[in-house]
Enzyme design. Structure first.
Site, PDB file in Angstrom:
ATOM      1  N   HIS A 400      46.345  37.593  35.376  1.00  0.00           N
ATOM      2  CA  HIS A 400      46.888  36.492  36.183  1.00  0.00           C
ATOM      3  C   HIS A 400      47.076  35.232  35.333  1.00  0.00           C
ATOM      4  CE1 HIS A 400      46.244  39.192  39.553  1.00  0.00           C
ATOM      5  NE2 HIS A 400      45.042  39.422  39.038  1.00  0.00           N
ATOM      6  N   GLU A 415      40.264  34.077  40.238  1.00  0.00           N
ATOM      7  CA  GLU A 415      40.221  35.174  39.269  1.00  0.00           C
ATOM      8  C   GLU A 415      40.783  34.749  37.919  1.00  0.00           C
ATOM      9  OE1 GLU A 415      41.750  39.820  38.722  1.00  0.00           O
ATOM     10  OE2 GLU A 415      42.349  38.651  40.497  1.00  0.00           O
ATOM     11  N   HIS A 469      39.999  41.806  34.510  1.00  0.00           N
ATOM     12  CA  HIS A 469      40.282  41.340  35.870  1.00  0.00           C
ATOM     13  C   HIS A 469      38.990  41.174  36.661  1.00  0.00           C
ATOM     14  CE1 HIS A 469      44.763  41.841  36.068  1.00  0.00           C
ATOM     15  NE2 HIS A 469      44.485  42.528  34.967  1.00  0.00           N
ATOM     16  N   GLU A 530      37.821  45.984  35.767  1.00  0.00           N
ATOM     17  CA  GLU A 530      37.468  45.181  36.939  1.00  0.00           C
ATOM     18  C   GLU A 530      35.966  44.922  36.837  1.00  0.00           C
ATOM     19  OE1 GLU A 530      39.466  43.896  39.045  1.00  0.00           O
ATOM     20  OE2 GLU A 530      41.203  45.185  39.412  1.00  0.00           O
TER      21      GLU A 530
END
Length: 567
Positions: A400, A415, A469, A530
């Site tokens: 992101h 995030e 992430h 993640e």
């Protein structure tokens, strides 16, 4: 009398009883402004031997100080914000946190009330005190700070009659204004620019406190021609630089032109892998209508992009097809960037066609039909083992960024902030190891597209791709999971996952396959990590902790090191 410069703090004292001496007179016409409010004192202030005295109990009640009285020693002890003040009636010696202070006038007892010279309050308790002779007003208030262009200004701020006032001289000289008087009005002038302040006016008024002209602190921003703002508690007034809007970017045959609505400062620098020219424009804001325009084609420029890189910083990036230097020219309405010394890679004069002895099967992605992970995606053939390479190139991808905040977690944590923080720590670990050459897909709060991230890795022939992430779901969901797409990436994902799960201590959600674009179309072993669930309170609390992030970064480095040693 003291001019300003006295520190600002909290306030005063208690009253206690005994008996009175002589030389006192009521100062019933004196007003008392405490923290900006007009307070009626009962009993009123007293004048003793030409010194204005205020009742300690009055101040204690108004400010809620912790005051103790020892009748035997006639000692008053005041506790205020870590400061202990001891006073003895009829003694000019005071003690502040064990340090002795000599007072001009000793505390006295009048009609059973303890009084203190109000001028001593600033010295002893760190309060702001002032005297406005025109209105016969005592001013006492907590400290209020001023910051001009990010630099603290050490002057007193007085609160009275609903306003906040500070010495005009302090900012007028700094802003280039001269102070003169015209009748009862005060004039601040700079060339043709003149500002008139009237005595005690509600708007554009001035006052005289401690023999100095004071004006509203909000006028300081006006003198600088910029904006001012208060913090939520109204304990700090900041005069900020004028924010510049970035309106558009136009492609030119020799570079780009950035259009703004005012002059702006900027930092320009070059970056490699890929080659880029970067401008960080300070105190700037990207307009919603911002776009890159113009049809001019320069073979050296591959792409031009921009982002609100950080609060108050607009980043403009020119990605190049080769190498180049640049020059800049700024004006009141923008910045011009011109390329020079351009070095483009030479194209082969004759296409080289390699004979193919047998048909080669190339997987093709069809909408709605994904190539299976075992098919190897669009990976290039494996080359030299990583363990034998002098330098391993790894692309670290912070998920992101920029306008894409990613998942929003507990306490509105983002995030994109977590991923860049963790990536920077991992990059620092790898950067200290001569075995690794690190490439980042983003260096701050910018947003390279998913295609850009893949292209960066493929164009630089990276050996490994690592995307970081934070997960999101319901508050109860938690744990660490690692994704890969091709069989060639499986061992890389498994090894990293083992290290990261051990570091986080979160639930092990296993290693999984998925067709995320950044791991599907990259031509090297690639994974997407993640780390945890930003929407889970416990996961979030750990993930936002710097020490935890460093622990996870160290585990990732250990996993990468192990993988490169075995492959």
């Amino acid at each position: 009398m003291r001019k300003f410069g006295e520190y600002v703090g909290m306030f005063l004292f208690l009253l206690i009883g005994l008996i009175f001496t002589s030389g006192s007179a009521l100062a019933s016409t004196v007003q008392m402004w405490v923290n900006g409010a007009l307070i009626k004192s009962d009993p009123p202030p007293q004048t003793i031997n030409g010194r204005l005295m205020v009742p300690v109990m009055f101040v204690k009640d108004e400010l809620g100080l912790d005051v103790k009285w020892d009748a035997k020693s006639r000692r008053v002890t005041i506790l205020n914000a870590g400061r202990t003040v001891e006073l003895v009636v009829n003694s000019k010696d005071a003690k502040v946190n064990s340090a002795m202070k000599r007072l001009d006038t000793a505390p006295v007892i009048i009609q059973g009330r303890t009084y203190l010279p109000f001028r001593s309050l600033g010295e002893l308790l760190g309060t702001v005190v002032g005297w406005e002779s025109d209105t016969q007003s005592i001013v006492i208030n907590r400290p209020v700070s001023l910051k001009i262009m990010d630099k603290p200004l050490s002057i007193n701020v007085y609160r009275l009659n609903g306003g906040y006032y500070a010495a005009a001289q302090s900012v007028a000289e700094k802003a280039g204004y001269k102070i003169t008087k015209n009748g009862k009005n005060i004039i601040l002038s700079k060339g043709a620019d003149q500002r008139t302040f009237k005595p005690n006016a509600v708007q554009n008024g001035y006052r005289i406190i401690d023999d100095a002209v004071v004006i509203p602190v909000t006028a300081f921003a006006d003198l600088e021609g910029v904006k001012g703002s208060w913090n939520d508690e109204k304990t700090l007034f900041s005069v900020n630089k004028k924010q510049i809007n970035v309106l558009s970017i136009s492609k030119k045959s020799d570079g780009i032109t950035i259009k703004t609505d005012g002059p702006t400062s900027f930092n320009g620098f070059k970056m490699s892998a890929p080659n880029r020219i970067v401008l960080d424009m300070q105190n700037a804001l990207v307009m919603k209508t911002m776009q890159v325009a113009g049809n001019a084609n320069n073979p050296a420029i591959k792409a031009v992009r921009f982002s609100q890189y950080a609060p108050g910083v607009v980043r403009v990036v020119m990605e190049l097809n080769g190498k180049a230097n640049y020059s800049t020219q700024s004006s009141n309405d923008g910045i011009s960037v011109k390329l020079k010394d351009i070095q483009l890679p030479a194209a082969p004069s004759t296409p080289v066609v390699k004979p193919v002895s047998a048909p080669v099967s190339v997987p093709v992605s069809v909408p709605g039909q994904e190539p299976s992970p075992s098919a190897g995606g669009n990976l290039a053939p494996a080359g030299t083992p990583l363990s034998s390479k002098y330098k391993v190139t790894i692309v670290l991808d912070a998920g992101h960024g920029g306008v894409d905040v990613g998942a929003i977690g507990v306490n509105k944590t983002l995030e994109k902030d977590f991923t860049i923080s963790l990536v920077n720590k991992l990059a620092a670990d790898l950067g200290q190891d001569p075995k690794f050459h690190v490439i980042l897909t983003r260096h701050g709060d910018e947003f390279p597209s998913l295609t850009d991230r893949v292209r960066i890795a493929n164009d630089d022939h990276a050996d490994l791709f690592f995307s970081i992430h934070a997960n999101s779901a319901t508050p109860s969901a938690n744990g660490t999971e690692t994704y890969y797409y091709t069989d060639r990436s499986r061992r890389f994902a498994e090894m990293i996952h083992r290290h990261v799960v051990e570091a986080t201590g979160f639930l092990d959600r296993k290693v999984k396959t998925a067709g995320f674009q950044v791991i599907k179309y990259t031509k090297m072993p690639a994974l997407l990590e993640e780390v945890g669930f930003i929407t889970n309170p416990e996961n979030n609390r750990n993930m936002m902790d710097e020490a935890f992030q460093q622990k996870v970064a160290d585990s990732m480095y250990a996993g990468i090191k192990e993988y490169c040693g075995e492959n």
